[in-house]
Design a protein around this motif. Sequence first.
Motif, PDB file in Angstrom:
ATOM      1  N   GLN A   1       4.048   9.278   0.676  1.00  0.00           N
ATOM      2  CA  GLN A   1       4.025   9.604   2.100  1.00  0.00           C
ATOM      3  C   GLN A   1       4.461   8.406   2.928  1.00  0.00           C
ATOM      4  O   GLN A   1       5.232   8.543   3.882  1.00  0.00           O
ATOM      5  CB  GLN A   1       2.612  10.028   2.518  1.00  0.00           C
ATOM      6  CG  GLN A   1       2.508  10.403   3.998  1.00  0.00           C
ATOM      7  CD  GLN A   1       1.077  10.535   4.460  1.00  0.00           C
ATOM      8  OE1 GLN A   1       0.402   9.523   4.630  1.00  0.00           O
ATOM      9  NE2 GLN A   1       0.626  11.781   4.632  1.00  0.00           N
ATOM     10  N   SER A   2       3.981   7.190   2.563  1.00  0.00           N
ATOM     11  CA  SER A   2       4.324   5.989   3.317  1.00  0.00           C
ATOM     12  C   SER A   2       4.156   4.750   2.445  1.00  0.00           C
ATOM     13  O   SER A   2       3.435   4.765   1.446  1.00  0.00           O
ATOM     14  CB  SER A   2       3.447   5.854   4.565  1.00  0.00           C
ATOM     15  OG  SER A   2       2.084   5.682   4.200  1.00  0.00           O
TER      16      SER A   2
ATOM     17  N   LYS B   1       0.897   5.190  -0.060  1.00  0.00           N
ATOM     18  CA  LYS B   1       0.000   6.325   0.169  1.00  0.00           C
ATOM     19  C   LYS B   1       0.649   7.636  -0.276  1.00  0.00           C
ATOM     20  O   LYS B   1       1.832   7.884   0.006  1.00  0.00           O
ATOM     21  CB  LYS B   1      -0.385   6.405   1.640  1.00  0.00           C
ATOM     22  CG  LYS B   1      -1.180   5.191   2.120  1.00  0.00           C
ATOM     23  CD  LYS B   1      -1.502   5.285   3.605  1.00  0.00           C
ATOM     24  CE  LYS B   1      -2.260   4.054   4.072  1.00  0.00           C
ATOM     25  NZ  LYS B   1      -2.532   4.090   5.536  1.00  0.00           N
TER      26      LYS B   1
ATOM     27  N   VAL C   1      -9.067   6.110   0.242  1.00  0.00           N
ATOM     28  CA  VAL C   1      -8.790   6.045   1.679  1.00  0.00           C
ATOM     29  C   VAL C   1      -9.531   7.149   2.439  1.00  0.00           C
ATOM     30  O   VAL C   1      -9.450   7.208   3.660  1.00  0.00           O
ATOM     31  CB  VAL C   1      -7.278   6.147   1.954  1.00  0.00           C
ATOM     32  CG1 VAL C   1      -6.569   4.938   1.395  1.00  0.00           C
ATOM     33  CG2 VAL C   1      -6.688   7.422   1.385  1.00  0.00           C
TER      34      VAL C   1
ATOM     35  N   ASN D   1      -6.615   8.689  -2.830  1.00  0.00           N
ATOM     36  CA  ASN D   1      -6.485   7.270  -3.209  1.00  0.00           C
ATOM     37  C   ASN D   1      -5.087   6.766  -2.863  1.00  0.00           C
ATOM     38  O   ASN D   1      -4.109   7.522  -2.938  1.00  0.00           O
ATOM     39  CB  ASN D   1      -6.724   7.076  -4.710  1.00  0.00           C
ATOM     40  CG  ASN D   1      -8.161   7.349  -5.100  1.00  0.00           C
ATOM     41  OD1 ASN D   1      -9.088   6.932  -4.421  1.00  0.00           O
ATOM     42  ND2 ASN D   1      -8.352   8.073  -6.197  1.00  0.00           N
ATOM     43  N   LYS D   2      -5.005   5.508  -2.514  1.00  0.00           N
ATOM     44  CA  LYS D   2      -3.689   4.882  -2.321  1.00  0.00           C
ATOM     45  C   LYS D   2      -3.447   3.917  -3.470  1.00  0.00           C
ATOM     46  O   LYS D   2      -4.393   3.396  -4.086  1.00  0.00           O
ATOM     47  CB  LYS D   2      -3.620   4.152  -0.989  1.00  0.00           C
ATOM     48  CG  LYS D   2      -4.548   2.933  -0.885  1.00  0.00           C
ATOM     49  CD  LYS D   2      -4.402   2.241   0.466  1.00  0.00           C
ATOM     50  CE  LYS D   2      -5.347   1.041   0.561  1.00  0.00           C
ATOM     51  NZ  LYS D   2      -5.268   0.348   1.867  1.00  0.00           N
TER      52      LYS D   2
ATOM     53  N   ASP E   1       0.869  -1.185   0.000  1.00  0.00           N
ATOM     54  CA  ASP E   1       0.000   0.000   0.000  1.00  0.00           C
ATOM     55  C   ASP E   1       0.901   1.229   0.000  1.00  0.00           C
ATOM     56  O   ASP E   1       1.647   1.457   0.961  1.00  0.00           O
ATOM     57  CB  ASP E   1      -0.901   0.023   1.239  1.00  0.00           C
ATOM     58  CG  ASP E   1      -2.097  -0.899   1.090  1.00  0.00           C
ATOM     59  OD1 ASP E   1      -2.401  -1.301  -0.051  1.00  0.00           O
ATOM     60  OD2 ASP E   1      -2.717  -1.225   2.123  1.00  0.00           O
TER      61      ASP E   1
ATOM     62  N   THR F   1      -2.341   0.375  -4.522  1.00  0.00           N
ATOM     63  CA  THR F   1      -2.117  -1.000  -4.067  1.00  0.00           C
ATOM     64  C   THR F   1      -1.470  -1.757  -5.222  1.00  0.00           C
ATOM     65  O   THR F   1      -2.056  -1.859  -6.301  1.00  0.00           O
ATOM     66  CB  THR F   1      -3.446  -1.677  -3.674  1.00  0.00           C
ATOM     67  OG1 THR F   1      -4.043  -0.957  -2.590  1.00  0.00           O
ATOM     68  CG2 THR F   1      -3.202  -3.118  -3.242  1.00  0.00           C
TER      69      THR F   1
END
Length: 214
Positions: free
Chosen positions: A204-205, A136, A169, A174-175, A134, A177
Amino acid sequence: MVAIDVSNEKGLKEFNEYISTRSYVEGYQPSQADVAAFEQFTKAPPSNLAYVSRWYGHIKSFSKADKDKFPGVKPSGSVPAKKEEDDDDVDLFGSDDEEEDAEAARIREERLKAYSAKKDKKPALIAKSSILLDVKPWDDETDMKQLEASVRSVVMDGLLWGASKLQPVGYGINKLTIMCVIEDDKVSVDELQEKISEFEDFVQSVDIAAFNKI
């Protein structure tokens, strides 16, 4: 005690019939009775006597040291001793059996070598893992196409990128995947996450959503 005499054709045929329903001369394991019978043979039995030939080949496969350890007492009288050949009984064709034994040994050796070579060539099992990441973004204004392109630009030996999709999210964000397959011995998951995180303008992560061994 079973009386066995393989010095003539009649005795050989009787022994062939006797051993056709047995693995050994007596009981369910090789014994000194088998050794005594085996020592009567001056050469391998005729190939048309299949049961004797099977038994003979099996007993022959044991070394003398193994035969000495067989249980029981070697018969002394019930089984005639091996006859000494005199000049009149010399088997002029005995060399054929020796050649057959040598040929059989050569073929067996070649098969063992071929099997060993085939086994060595068999590729070793490569441990792999399937990972779902995931990724982000910072906000809803992040260019997700560019983010995905950045992620897929990470190239490592043993890394293969797979399918991906965008998932909401919240707050319009949106993230990404994305699936990937790695070779465990070549790719460090921590290193992979670090490389993706280096795209600070977009990412971001990076989190592991699923991790499965293949």
